[in-house]
Design an enzyme around this catalytic site. Structure first.
Site, PDB file in Angstrom:
ATOM      1  N   GLY A 199       0.838  -1.210   0.000  1.00 39.50           N
ATOM      2  CA  GLY A 199       0.000   0.000   0.000  1.00 39.50           C
ATOM      3  C   GLY A 199       0.859   1.240   0.000  1.00 39.50           C
ATOM      4  O   GLY A 199       2.073   1.172  -0.264  1.00 39.50           O
ATOM      5  N   ASN A 200       0.259   2.386   0.284  1.00 37.87           N
ATOM      6  CA  ASN A 200       1.039   3.615   0.388  1.00 37.87           C
ATOM      7  C   ASN A 200       0.428   4.523   1.460  1.00 37.87           C
ATOM      8  O   ASN A 200      -0.608   4.214   2.030  1.00 37.87           O
ATOM      9  CB  ASN A 200       1.142   4.321  -0.972  1.00 37.87           C
ATOM     10  CG  ASN A 200      -0.223   4.723  -1.500  1.00 37.87           C
ATOM     11  OD1 ASN A 200      -0.921   5.519  -0.907  1.00 37.87           O
ATOM     12  ND2 ASN A 200      -0.616   4.125  -2.639  1.00 37.87           N
ATOM     13  N   TYR A 201       1.073   5.649   1.715  1.00 38.26           N
ATOM     14  CA  TYR A 201       0.702   6.498   2.850  1.00 38.26           C
ATOM     15  C   TYR A 201      -0.422   7.500   2.554  1.00 38.26           C
ATOM     16  O   TYR A 201      -0.704   8.353   3.376  1.00 38.26           O
ATOM     17  CB  TYR A 201       1.924   7.288   3.332  1.00 38.26           C
ATOM     18  CG  TYR A 201       2.944   6.454   4.071  1.00 38.26           C
ATOM     19  CD1 TYR A 201       2.575   5.780   5.228  1.00 38.26           C
ATOM     20  CD2 TYR A 201       4.256   6.356   3.629  1.00 38.26           C
ATOM     21  CE1 TYR A 201       3.501   5.027   5.921  1.00 38.26           C
ATOM     22  CE2 TYR A 201       5.191   5.606   4.318  1.00 38.26           C
ATOM     23  CZ  TYR A 201       4.800   4.941   5.475  1.00 38.26           C
ATOM     24  OH  TYR A 201       5.704   4.209   6.179  1.00 38.26           O
ATOM     25  N   ALA A 249      -4.128   7.702  -4.925  1.00 40.14           N
ATOM     26  CA  ALA A 249      -2.736   7.274  -5.076  1.00 40.14           C
ATOM     27  C   ALA A 249      -2.779   5.772  -5.345  1.00 40.14           C
ATOM     28  O   ALA A 249      -2.746   4.955  -4.423  1.00 40.14           O
ATOM     29  CB  ALA A 249      -1.952   7.577  -3.810  1.00 40.14           C
TER      30      ALA A 249
END
Ligand code: C5P
Length: 407
Positions: A213-215, A282
């Site tokens: 995943g990402n932030y 994102a």
């Protein structure tokens, strides 16, 4: 000067709580009426100590609502009906006590029960002494009310009834009227338009407990969706896994997804029906080629290699099939920012790209602020100052409003 019909056919509940600024509300009522609004006044018991209800009922042409029951007849005043009737609830002045009750749902008078039943948007004009305004308790309540979607007409600085000078004076009636007029013109600007918004990160599952995943917090996309809703647009918000405490309006359909593939499938289905799309998600570029149905056991491995496959590029795929839609994408760049953002705009067939620089301390993931440059397919490059993500959302939406000519 205001045009006399700017509020024609608008129905406003004017809530009045008990502060010395009530005397200004008499003038505010006149201005709202002159602008064409129909006004129903609701007063707290304390407000009646400052100016009598007779003044407001005579001017508004309607009995003031203040008690739950009329003493003699036992007639019940329905706060629920008021909530259905009004296009806007305006509370002026809003005292520290009324703000605290609103923030915490303390429904011990007719004004607060009306607020809690309000289906319509709510705007307040706070008024109090400077120390009360500055107090952490008031500021905390103010933040809660903002989060709940209440619009604030900021108090002004100047001479206060206490004899002190500072911030806390209720805004002048003319300024409150202007905020009301601006709200109504804004609330119509995207009426009848449908908008797709993607937001948040995507999670690409490896096994039932692990993911790539990402932030991304999703805040930018949620602010955009919420502001679009306030302007009357019908919004489809396709959201990745986010952890946001966010009060979205009625005309926002939120569809929660997890992976890029799911986000693509939902967006692909919705896209032909929309007029605009804003791609703020994102999206993970890659996903594991294989998913393990059971948790991968550490003991079974000397080392683990995860093979990745490319995810669909949602914006680029929809860019290929776009017809009448105007689209806005985001570009988060670290170097050659403008040049790279322009390339992205062409590749994904955007009409506008919102550039945020990773080098900017006020921009990016997990922040409440953002600093953007808007770049158009026609070559315009427009830098903006650092602002809250809510304000940035408003700036971005103004570019969509440019296309909203209904031709
Ligand atoms: O290529 P890059 O990921 O930097 O492009 C960013 C823009 O493209 C954003 O608007 C993002 O939402 C969109 N995007 C997408 N699907 C992807 C990757 C990016 O819609 N798989």
């Amino acid at each position: 000067m205001n045009t006399p019909t700017s509020l024609k056919d608008k129905k406003i509940v004017l809530g009045i709580s008990g502060g010395i600024a009530v005397y200004k509300t008499v003038m505010l009522l006149r201005l709202l009426q002159k602008a064409g609004a129909e006004v129903q006044v609701v007063m707290t018991p304390n407000a009646k100590e400052f100016v009598t209800p007779v003044t407001f009922s005579s001017l508004s042409g309607k009995p003031v609502v203040s008690e739950f029951f009329t003493a003699n007849s036992g007639e019940w005043h329905s706060h629920v009906d008021l909530g259905l009737w009004a296009d806007l609830m305006l509370i002026a002045p809003a005292t520290a006590s009324t703000m605290a009750k609103m923030a915490n749902g303390v429904a011990d008078n007719m004004l607060i029960t009306t607020y809690l039943s309000a289906k319509e948007p709510v705007m307040i004009a706070p008024a109090m002494d400077l120390d009360m305004w500055k107090h952490p308790s008031t500021q905390r309540n103010l933040e809660i009310l903002k989060k709940d979607g209440v619009m604030i007409v900021e108090p002004q600085s100047g001479y206060l009834a206490s004899g002190l000078t500072g911030k806390g004076r209720m805004a002048e009636p003319e300024d409150i009227l202007k905020s009301v007029e601006e709200y109504f013109s804004r609330s119509q600007s995207l009426k009848g338009k449908r908008v797709l918004v993607t937001a948040g990160p995507t999670y690409e599952n490896i096994d039932p407990v692990r993911f790539i995943g990402n932030y991304s917090s999703g805040r930018m996309g949620f602010e955009i969706a919420s502001e679009l809703g306030k302007r009357g647009a019908e919004v489809v918000l396709v959201a990745g896994p986010v952890n946001l405490d966010f009060n979205l309006g009625d005309n926002i359909k939120r569809i929660d997804v997890c992976s890029a593939k799911e986000m693509y499938e939902v967006s692909r289905k919705e896209f032909p029906e929309v007029d605009f799309a804003i791609f703020s998600a994102a999206v993970a570029d890659y996903a594991p080629e294989e998913y393990s149905d059971s948790k991968i056991k550490r003991e079974n491995l000397s080392n683990l290699t995860i093979k990745l496959k490319r995810n669909p590029d949602i914006a680029a795929e929809l860019g290929k099939i776009k017809t009448r839609q105007k689209t806005i994408g985001f570009a988060l760049e670290t170097d050659n920012e403008i040049e790279n953002a322009k390339k992205k705009l062409i590749k994904k067939n955007f009409d506008w790209v919102v550039l945020n620089s990773m080098n900017d301390p006020e921009a990016g993931f997990m922040k409440d602020t953002n600093k953007i440059t808007m770049i158009s397919s026609e070559g315009e490059v427009l830098p903006f100052a650092a602002k809250s993500k809510k304000e940035v959302a408003c700036d971005i939406i103004e570019f969509l409003e440019r296309y909203n000519t209904n031709e």
